[in-house]
Design an enzyme around this catalytic site. Structure first.
Site, PDB file in Angstrom:
ATOM      1  N   CYS A   2      64.462  84.327  62.367  1.00  0.00           N
ATOM      2  CA  CYS A   2      63.841  85.631  62.172  1.00  0.00           C
ATOM      3  C   CYS A   2      64.575  86.697  62.994  1.00  0.00           C
ATOM      4  O   CYS A   2      65.178  86.395  64.008  1.00  0.00           O
ATOM      5  CB  CYS A   2      62.363  85.672  62.547  1.00  0.00           C
ATOM      6  SG  CYS A   2      61.361  84.440  61.732  1.00  0.00           S
ATOM      7  N   ARG A  27      69.819  85.292  60.689  1.00  0.00           N
ATOM      8  CA  ARG A  27      68.771  84.657  61.503  1.00  0.00           C
ATOM      9  C   ARG A  27      67.553  84.274  60.679  1.00  0.00           C
ATOM     10  O   ARG A  27      66.593  83.717  61.212  1.00  0.00           O
ATOM     11  CB  ARG A  27      68.332  85.619  62.596  1.00  0.00           C
ATOM     12  CG  ARG A  27      69.485  86.014  63.469  1.00  0.00           C
ATOM     13  CD  ARG A  27      69.079  85.977  64.884  1.00  0.00           C
ATOM     14  NE  ARG A  27      70.249  85.916  65.725  1.00  0.00           N
ATOM     15  CZ  ARG A  27      70.301  85.274  66.862  1.00  0.00           C
ATOM     16  NH1 ARG A  27      69.261  84.586  67.266  1.00  0.00           N
ATOM     17  NH2 ARG A  27      71.368  85.277  67.586  1.00  0.00           N
ATOM     18  N   TRP A  75      62.245  83.856  58.640  1.00  0.00           N
ATOM     19  CA  TRP A  75      62.497  82.444  58.337  1.00  0.00           C
ATOM     20  C   TRP A  75      61.126  81.782  58.443  1.00  0.00           C
ATOM     21  O   TRP A  75      60.556  81.693  59.528  1.00  0.00           O
ATOM     22  CB  TRP A  75      63.485  81.846  59.335  1.00  0.00           C
ATOM     23  CG  TRP A  75      63.816  80.417  59.050  1.00  0.00           C
ATOM     24  CD1 TRP A  75      64.756  79.950  58.180  1.00  0.00           C
ATOM     25  CD2 TRP A  75      63.215  79.260  59.642  1.00  0.00           C
ATOM     26  NE1 TRP A  75      64.766  78.583  58.185  1.00  0.00           N
ATOM     27  CE2 TRP A  75      63.836  78.129  59.066  1.00  0.00           C
ATOM     28  CE3 TRP A  75      62.201  79.059  60.585  1.00  0.00           C
ATOM     29  CZ2 TRP A  75      63.478  76.823  59.416  1.00  0.00           C
ATOM     30  CZ3 TRP A  75      61.849  77.764  60.926  1.00  0.00           C
ATOM     31  CH2 TRP A  75      62.497  76.665  60.343  1.00  0.00           C
ATOM     32  N   ASN A  99      58.679  87.234  66.127  1.00  0.00           N
ATOM     33  CA  ASN A  99      59.488  86.008  66.074  1.00  0.00           C
ATOM     34  C   ASN A  99      58.812  84.977  66.962  1.00  0.00           C
ATOM     35  O   ASN A  99      58.336  85.325  68.045  1.00  0.00           O
ATOM     36  CB  ASN A  99      60.890  86.250  66.651  1.00  0.00           C
ATOM     37  CG  ASN A  99      61.739  87.103  65.747  1.00  0.00           C
ATOM     38  OD1 ASN A  99      61.353  87.413  64.627  1.00  0.00           O
ATOM     39  ND2 ASN A  99      62.898  87.490  66.240  1.00  0.00           N
ATOM     40  N   GLY A 100      58.810  83.726  66.537  1.00  0.00           N
ATOM     41  CA  GLY A 100      58.219  82.684  67.386  1.00  0.00           C
ATOM     42  C   GLY A 100      57.026  82.051  66.681  1.00  0.00           C
ATOM     43  O   GLY A 100      56.834  82.225  65.467  1.00  0.00           O
ATOM     44  N   GLU A 484      79.952  65.278  62.735  1.00  0.00           N
ATOM     45  CA  GLU A 484      80.015  66.723  62.532  1.00  0.00           C
ATOM     46  C   GLU A 484      80.466  67.066  61.105  1.00  0.00           C
ATOM     47  O   GLU A 484      79.925  67.987  60.482  1.00  0.00           O
ATOM     48  CB  GLU A 484      80.952  67.330  63.590  1.00  0.00           C
ATOM     49  CG  GLU A 484      81.195  68.814  63.487  1.00  0.00           C
ATOM     50  CD  GLU A 484      79.929  69.674  63.521  1.00  0.00           C
ATOM     51  OE1 GLU A 484      78.841  69.173  63.836  1.00  0.00           O
ATOM     52  OE2 GLU A 484      80.045  70.865  63.176  1.00  0.00           O
ATOM     53  N   LYS A 488      78.294  69.282  58.460  1.00  0.00           N
ATOM     54  CA  LYS A 488      78.805  70.509  57.844  1.00  0.00           C
ATOM     55  C   LYS A 488      78.696  70.428  56.330  1.00  0.00           C
ATOM     56  O   LYS A 488      78.241  71.356  55.683  1.00  0.00           O
ATOM     57  CB  LYS A 488      80.262  70.687  58.277  1.00  0.00           C
ATOM     58  CG  LYS A 488      80.686  72.058  58.562  1.00  0.00           C
ATOM     59  CD  LYS A 488      80.323  72.637  59.915  1.00  0.00           C
ATOM     60  CE  LYS A 488      78.920  72.408  60.379  1.00  0.00           C
ATOM     61  NZ  LYS A 488      78.647  72.752  61.733  1.00  0.00           N
ATOM     62  N   GLU A 491      74.939  70.560  55.106  1.00  0.00           N
ATOM     63  CA  GLU A 491      74.139  71.764  55.320  1.00  0.00           C
ATOM     64  C   GLU A 491      74.560  72.927  54.437  1.00  0.00           C
ATOM     65  O   GLU A 491      73.741  73.801  54.150  1.00  0.00           O
ATOM     66  CB  GLU A 491      74.096  72.174  56.792  1.00  0.00           C
ATOM     67  CG  GLU A 491      75.354  72.792  57.344  1.00  0.00           C
ATOM     68  CD  GLU A 491      75.146  73.318  58.766  1.00  0.00           C
ATOM     69  OE1 GLU A 491      76.039  73.112  59.587  1.00  0.00           O
ATOM     70  OE2 GLU A 491      74.112  73.941  59.044  1.00  0.00           O
ATOM     71  N   HIS A 507      77.431  46.268  58.770  1.00  0.00           N
ATOM     72  CA  HIS A 507      76.056  46.073  59.223  1.00  0.00           C
ATOM     73  C   HIS A 507      75.050  46.811  58.333  1.00  0.00           C
ATOM     74  O   HIS A 507      73.900  46.976  58.710  1.00  0.00           O
ATOM     75  CB  HIS A 507      75.923  46.512  60.681  1.00  0.00           C
ATOM     76  CG  HIS A 507      76.825  45.743  61.593  1.00  0.00           C
ATOM     77  ND1 HIS A 507      76.632  44.413  61.872  1.00  0.00           N
ATOM     78  CD2 HIS A 507      77.959  46.113  62.218  1.00  0.00           C
ATOM     79  CE1 HIS A 507      77.602  43.995  62.671  1.00  0.00           C
ATOM     80  NE2 HIS A 507      78.422  45.003  62.887  1.00  0.00           N
ATOM     81  N   LYS A 604      70.240  80.802  61.492  1.00  0.00           N
ATOM     82  CA  LYS A 604      70.975  80.663  62.740  1.00  0.00           C
ATOM     83  C   LYS A 604      70.000  80.777  63.899  1.00  0.00           C
ATOM     84  O   LYS A 604      69.038  81.540  63.818  1.00  0.00           O
ATOM     85  CB  LYS A 604      72.002  81.802  62.812  1.00  0.00           C
ATOM     86  CG  LYS A 604      73.086  81.618  63.839  1.00  0.00           C
ATOM     87  CD  LYS A 604      74.217  80.814  63.284  1.00  0.00           C
ATOM     88  CE  LYS A 604      75.376  80.693  64.225  1.00  0.00           C
ATOM     89  NZ  LYS A 604      76.260  79.583  63.833  1.00  0.00           N
TER      90      LYS A 604
END
Ligand code: F6R
Length: 609
Positions: A2, A27, A75, A99-100, A484, A488, A491, A507, A604
């Site tokens: 947000c 964000r 968000w 936000n939060g 990583e 990438k 996402e 395994h 983000k």
């Protein structure tokens, strides 16, 4: 997670709010809204589901000349993305953006039901109703009402509040979610991230947790929740406009991948003495004695930052034999009952410096008396302020949601920290010198790779975009790169990608190999080369569609695709291989026509748990 903006001054508020929200869109981007006040009791509240571009169109049809307002890009946490759930939320004459997360919103809502008709599913509407309850239609100052409300709230917040009855002031407050006040010429700007202020002012005040500010066009008054006045420190905003623009690239992600020679150069600047093979990091503020006494290193991070920590741990243990290293995922570690041994130091790794889980671990570890060292990108961020010492990675703003350049700089910064520990412990310079040489040469090696690789990786991506599943494989230092690379790819391209150490294939994961999968293998020419090759053979024997990234000249297995890396690097080739994986994820996503910089469901800077 947000974004908040606010404006009070002598210019058009809508213009700043929209331009600020565009900067903060990375964000959160599922819905947005702004409210402006005309000073005569009329508010213009505009909201949309979806992107800021939609809000911009709505604003163009509802243009005002108002000089004060607040805005938000969301968000979703409580309630789906929709116009009703978008901020600002309203109660009486008050509008609020947040936000939060308000954790006790259910019990507060139950108490407020008789006085406020709830229209959204959000926790934020509870907060605005609570502020309005204490405001009593303007009987009390807005800031008092905000303070009274916040005293009843459990959770995290960054908020901005305006009232139709006080059309010259904005009240802002923070606890666990950042807020910056920009000081302009007869104007005051509010943002949850300084990037929205760049180009408007260079002077900013970063609010601390538990502080409430009342701002007008030419005044800023800050108090604690207990009404103690705060004399705020005015800081310089160091980011310039070019750092937050695409600079000719189609996407921020490609810009940020291609920036790595220079972003890593900034990470190294002034920290490496090539002639004497020494590393100097001033920021951690640990004496030689303290460095020498370290026995255990905990590396805390989330997502990509965690992967950078895993990679660094593999390297640091190669040259610092007498410490144990434990990379941990912050979201797990904060709830574990982990035993922290004597003489532990914690590296707290975060690009944004705001990640809620990482911050919680930092606070827990500090409370246990563990020395905390930040490996942070965002200057002035909450984690950067709270650690005992730290090393900024100086990679510059990272706007694309998927983290790329920060990973490289975080890993190298941590390895440099490991080298300073090794130096203090008296590890022979001849053992450390090859690492230091290669780190110093890494920006050039990255530059070379980025000149040659993109075209071939683009073609590779076109070939594999039809797959829905991928397995990323690597061993030892290549395993964190597999982790990583898979993150990438999944996402941004939404291909279901998982990573395994190549030695784990038998395994379980080997059962997955079929025509719906491709296997992306990192194969550095090191002591485990032959063992990884055996793993590839086992996949090939089962008809796998294998892509190999290698620096070995004589690799000759009949795999489907090979990306050969030509480099003089020996130790840090996995870092170069990671760039191939970054480009691969980028080009596959472009080929699939998805939103590269703003992948679905994500945002983000994860400031909520
Ligand atoms: C992945 C990604 C995330 C972040 C994670 C931690 O591309 O960006 O996994 O790495 O959310 O964020 P920071 O580093 O800001 O703490």
């Amino acid at each position: 997670m947000c974004g908040i903006v606010g404006y009070v001054g002598n210019k058009n508020a809508q213009d700043f709010l929209i331009s600020g929200l565009k900067r903060l869109e990375y964000r959160g981007y599922d819905s947005a809204g702004i409210v402006t006040l005309n000073g005569k009791g009329r508010a213009t509240l505009l909201k949309v589901k979806g992107k800021i571009s939609g809000l911009e169109t709505k604003v163009a049809k509802n243009k005002t000349t108002d000089k004060i307002g607040i805005g938000h890009t969301r968000w979703a946490t409580h309630g789906e993305p929709s116009e009703l759930n978008a901020h600002p939320h309203k109660s009486g004459k008050i509008y609020l953006v947040h936000n939060g997360i308000i954790e006790n919103y259910k019990e507060l809502k139950a108490k407020l039901k008789s006085s406020h008709k709830f229209v959204s599913e959000t926790d934020t509407e509870v907060l605005v109703a609570l502020v309005n309850h204490f405001y009593s239609d303007g009987k009390y100052p807005l800031s008092n009402a905000v303070v009274q409300a916040l005293k009843l709230v459990h959770g995290t917040y960054g908020i901005a509040v305006v009232s139709e009855l006080n059309p010259n002031e904005i009240v802002v407050a923070r606890s666990g979610s950042p807020l910056v006040i920009g000081i302009g010429n007869n104007e005051t700007l509010i943002a949850s991230d300084a990037s929205a202020l760049v180009g408007h002012t260079k002077k900013a005040i970063y609010l601390n947790d538990g502080e409430v500010a009342t701002v007008t066009a030419d005044s800023i008054e800050i108090k604690t929740l207990n009404s103690q006045p705060v004399s705020a420190k005015v800081e310089a905003i160091q980011t310039d406009l070019s750092a937050i623009q695409k600079g000719g690239y189609d996407h921020f992600l490609l810009k940020e991948i291609m920036e790595q020679p220079s972003s890593l150069t900034e990470t190294l600047r002034g920290r490496i003495n090539r002639e004497e093979h020494l590393v100097h990091l001033g920021g951690p503020k640990l004496s030689d004695e303290e460095l020498k006494s370290i026995k255990h290193l905990i590396i805390v991070g989330c997502g990509t930052a965690y992967h950078a920590g895993v990679l660094a741990s593999y390297y640091i243990e190669q040259f610092t034999p007498d410490i144990s290293i434990e990379p941990v995922m912050a979201s797990e570690y904060r709830y574990r009952h982990a035993h922290v041994p004597e003489n532990s130091v914690a590296l707290i790794v975060s690009q944004s410096g705001e990640t809620a889980d990482t911050l919680a671990c930092l606070r827990d570890l500090k409370a246990q008396g563990v020395k905390t060292i930040g490996i942070i990108n965002a200057i002035g961020s909450t984690i950067a302020r709270e650690v005992d010492g730290g090393t900024y990675i100086h990679a510059g703003p990272e706007i694309s949601v998927a983290s790329t350049k920060a990973f490289t700089s975080q890993a190298v910064a941590m390895i440099m920290f490991g080298l300073t520990v090794a130096e203090a412990k008296g590890v022979k310079n001849s053992l450390l010198a090859p690492y230091i040489d290669e780190i110093a040469n890494l920006p050039k090696a990255i530059e070379k790779l980025l000149k040659n690789a993109p075209e071939s990786v683009k073609n590779l991506a076109k070939r594999y975009k039809k797959y829905d599943h991928a397995i990323f494989l690597g061993r030892d230092v290549a395993y964190p790169i597999a982790l990583e690379g898979a993150l990438k790819l999944k996402e941004i391209s939404y291909i279901d990608a998982n990573a395994y150490p190549a030695g784990e294939l038998k395994h379980g994961p080997l059962a997955l190999v079929d025509d719906r999968f491709f296997e992306f293998v990192f194969l550095p020419e090191n002591n485990l080369y032959d063992k990884t090759v055996s793993g590839i053979q086992e996949v090939l024997a089962r008809g796998g569609h294998v892509i190999v990234i290698t620096d070995a000249d004589d690799f000759s297995l009949p795999v489907e695709s090979v990306v050969k890396i030509t480099t003089k690097m020996k130790i840090f080739t996995p870092i170069l291989m990671n760039l191939v994986a970054q480009l691969f994820a980028y080009y596959i996503t472009v080929a699939k026509n998805y939103n590269v910089d703003q992948p679905r469901n994500l945002a983000k800077s994860v400031t909520v748990e």
